[in-house]
Design a protein around this motif. Sequence first.
Motif, PDB file in Angstrom:
ATOM      1  N   MET A  68       0.709  -1.150  -0.025  1.00 30.37           N
ATOM      2  CA  MET A  68       0.045  -0.063   0.016  1.00 30.37           C
ATOM      3  C   MET A  68       0.953   1.401   0.029  1.00 30.37           C
ATOM      4  O   MET A  68       1.777   1.371   0.899  1.00 30.37           O
ATOM      5  CB  MET A  68      -0.556   0.070   1.189  1.00 30.37           C
ATOM      6  CG  MET A  68      -1.800  -1.229   1.350  1.00 30.37           C
ATOM      7  SD  MET A  68      -2.950  -1.250  -0.146  1.00 30.37           S
ATOM      8  CE  MET A  68      -3.872  -0.065   0.194  1.00 30.37           C
TER       9      MET A  68
ATOM     10  N   ILE B  14       0.903   5.466  -0.017  1.00 30.92           N
ATOM     11  CA  ILE B  14       0.572   6.597   0.007  1.00 30.92           C
ATOM     12  C   ILE B  14       1.424   7.795  -0.449  1.00 30.92           C
ATOM     13  O   ILE B  14       2.687   7.743  -0.200  1.00 30.92           O
ATOM     14  CB  ILE B  14       0.244   6.748   1.645  1.00 30.92           C
ATOM     15  CG1 ILE B  14      -0.972   6.100   2.385  1.00 30.92           C
ATOM     16  CG2 ILE B  14      -0.283   8.320   1.825  1.00 30.92           C
ATOM     17  CD1 ILE B  14      -1.044   6.189   3.713  1.00 30.92           C
TER      18      ILE B  14
ATOM     19  N   ILE C 192      -3.867   7.453  -2.206  1.00 29.60           N
ATOM     20  CA  ILE C 192      -3.846   6.105  -1.951  1.00 29.60           C
ATOM     21  C   ILE C 192      -3.671   5.192  -3.076  1.00 29.60           C
ATOM     22  O   ILE C 192      -4.859   5.256  -3.796  1.00 29.60           O
ATOM     23  CB  ILE C 192      -4.784   5.493  -0.667  1.00 29.60           C
ATOM     24  CG1 ILE C 192      -4.884   6.282   0.581  1.00 29.60           C
ATOM     25  CG2 ILE C 192      -4.580   4.143  -0.457  1.00 29.60           C
ATOM     26  CD1 ILE C 192      -6.168   6.010   1.531  1.00 29.60           C
TER      27      ILE C 192
ATOM     28  N   SER D 155      -7.390  10.798  -1.787  1.00 36.84           N
ATOM     29  CA  SER D 155      -8.046  10.985  -0.410  1.00 36.84           C
ATOM     30  C   SER D 155      -7.784  12.241   0.326  1.00 36.84           C
ATOM     31  O   SER D 155      -7.391  13.235  -0.341  1.00 36.84           O
ATOM     32  CB  SER D 155      -7.359   9.615   0.300  1.00 36.84           C
ATOM     33  OG  SER D 155      -8.153   9.596   1.646  1.00 36.84           O
TER      34      SER D 155
ATOM     35  N   LEU E 280      -8.034   9.795   5.423  1.00 38.71           N
ATOM     36  CA  LEU E 280      -6.996   8.898   4.986  1.00 38.71           C
ATOM     37  C   LEU E 280      -7.041   7.482   5.534  1.00 38.71           C
ATOM     38  O   LEU E 280      -6.970   6.258   5.134  1.00 38.71           O
ATOM     39  CB  LEU E 280      -5.549   9.554   5.191  1.00 38.71           C
ATOM     40  CG  LEU E 280      -4.483   8.723   4.820  1.00 38.71           C
ATOM     41  CD1 LEU E 280      -4.433   8.571   3.483  1.00 38.71           C
ATOM     42  CD2 LEU E 280      -3.087   9.483   5.244  1.00 38.71           C
TER      43      LEU E 280
ATOM     44  N   LEU F  71      -7.988   3.963   3.899  1.00 38.62           N
ATOM     45  CA  LEU F  71      -7.006   2.668   3.941  1.00 38.62           C
ATOM     46  C   LEU F  71      -7.513   1.519   4.468  1.00 38.62           C
ATOM     47  O   LEU F  71      -7.065   0.532   3.860  1.00 38.62           O
ATOM     48  CB  LEU F  71      -5.639   3.269   4.692  1.00 38.62           C
ATOM     49  CG  LEU F  71      -4.296   2.518   4.583  1.00 38.62           C
ATOM     50  CD1 LEU F  71      -4.015   2.231   2.891  1.00 38.62           C
ATOM     51  CD2 LEU F  71      -3.264   3.128   4.982  1.00 38.62           C
TER      52      LEU F  71
ATOM     53  N   ILE G 139       2.934   0.033   5.422  1.00 42.66           N
ATOM     54  CA  ILE G 139       2.275   1.208   4.522  1.00 42.66           C
ATOM     55  C   ILE G 139       3.752   1.846   4.169  1.00 42.66           C
ATOM     56  O   ILE G 139       4.359   2.136   5.047  1.00 42.66           O
ATOM     57  CB  ILE G 139       1.597   2.097   5.471  1.00 42.66           C
ATOM     58  CG1 ILE G 139       0.067   1.322   5.953  1.00 42.66           C
ATOM     59  CG2 ILE G 139       0.928   3.263   4.349  1.00 42.66           C
ATOM     60  CD1 ILE G 139      -0.471   0.565   4.992  1.00 42.66           C
TER      61      ILE G 139
END
Length: 146
Positions: free
Chosen positions: A67, A69, A79, A84, A89, A93, A107
């Motif tokens: 994932m 960001i 994301i 977002s 956020l 997520l 992350i």
Amino acid sequence: MAAKLGGSGGGKYHVEANAEINVTPFVDIMLVLLIIFMVASAVATPGVEVKLPIAVAAQAPSPPKPMFISIQTDGRVFIGDGESSYETLGADLTEQVGRRDPTKERIYIRADEQTRYGDFMQAMNSLQDSGFYSVALVGEDKVTGP
């Protein structure tokens, strides 16, 4: 001519006892034994051809997609490819992670080098409030050479 009549005086052929241990031969022997062991262990690997049976166990699940960001210079946060906001956020997520445990989810945060520190900290706080504690920062590798 003179003659020596007993006693422990030093003569022409008398050698004093040396109380120090010479470790050089010991080190040489240890290095030779190490080389022999390394060669013998490499030769001792089994070279017999064996046809293994087919495994009937279920295939292990592949690791989840990482994932990412992304934080842009103007403060917008993404994301993956979807935009977002800092307020949603964590919820966004959590929705993407699904039923997986957020405390074990890693992350990755990518931010533009001109991003404000406050925007970055706002994203980090939102992640921690939602239970995402394993966060890695992504940077670009420095290329050397021509």
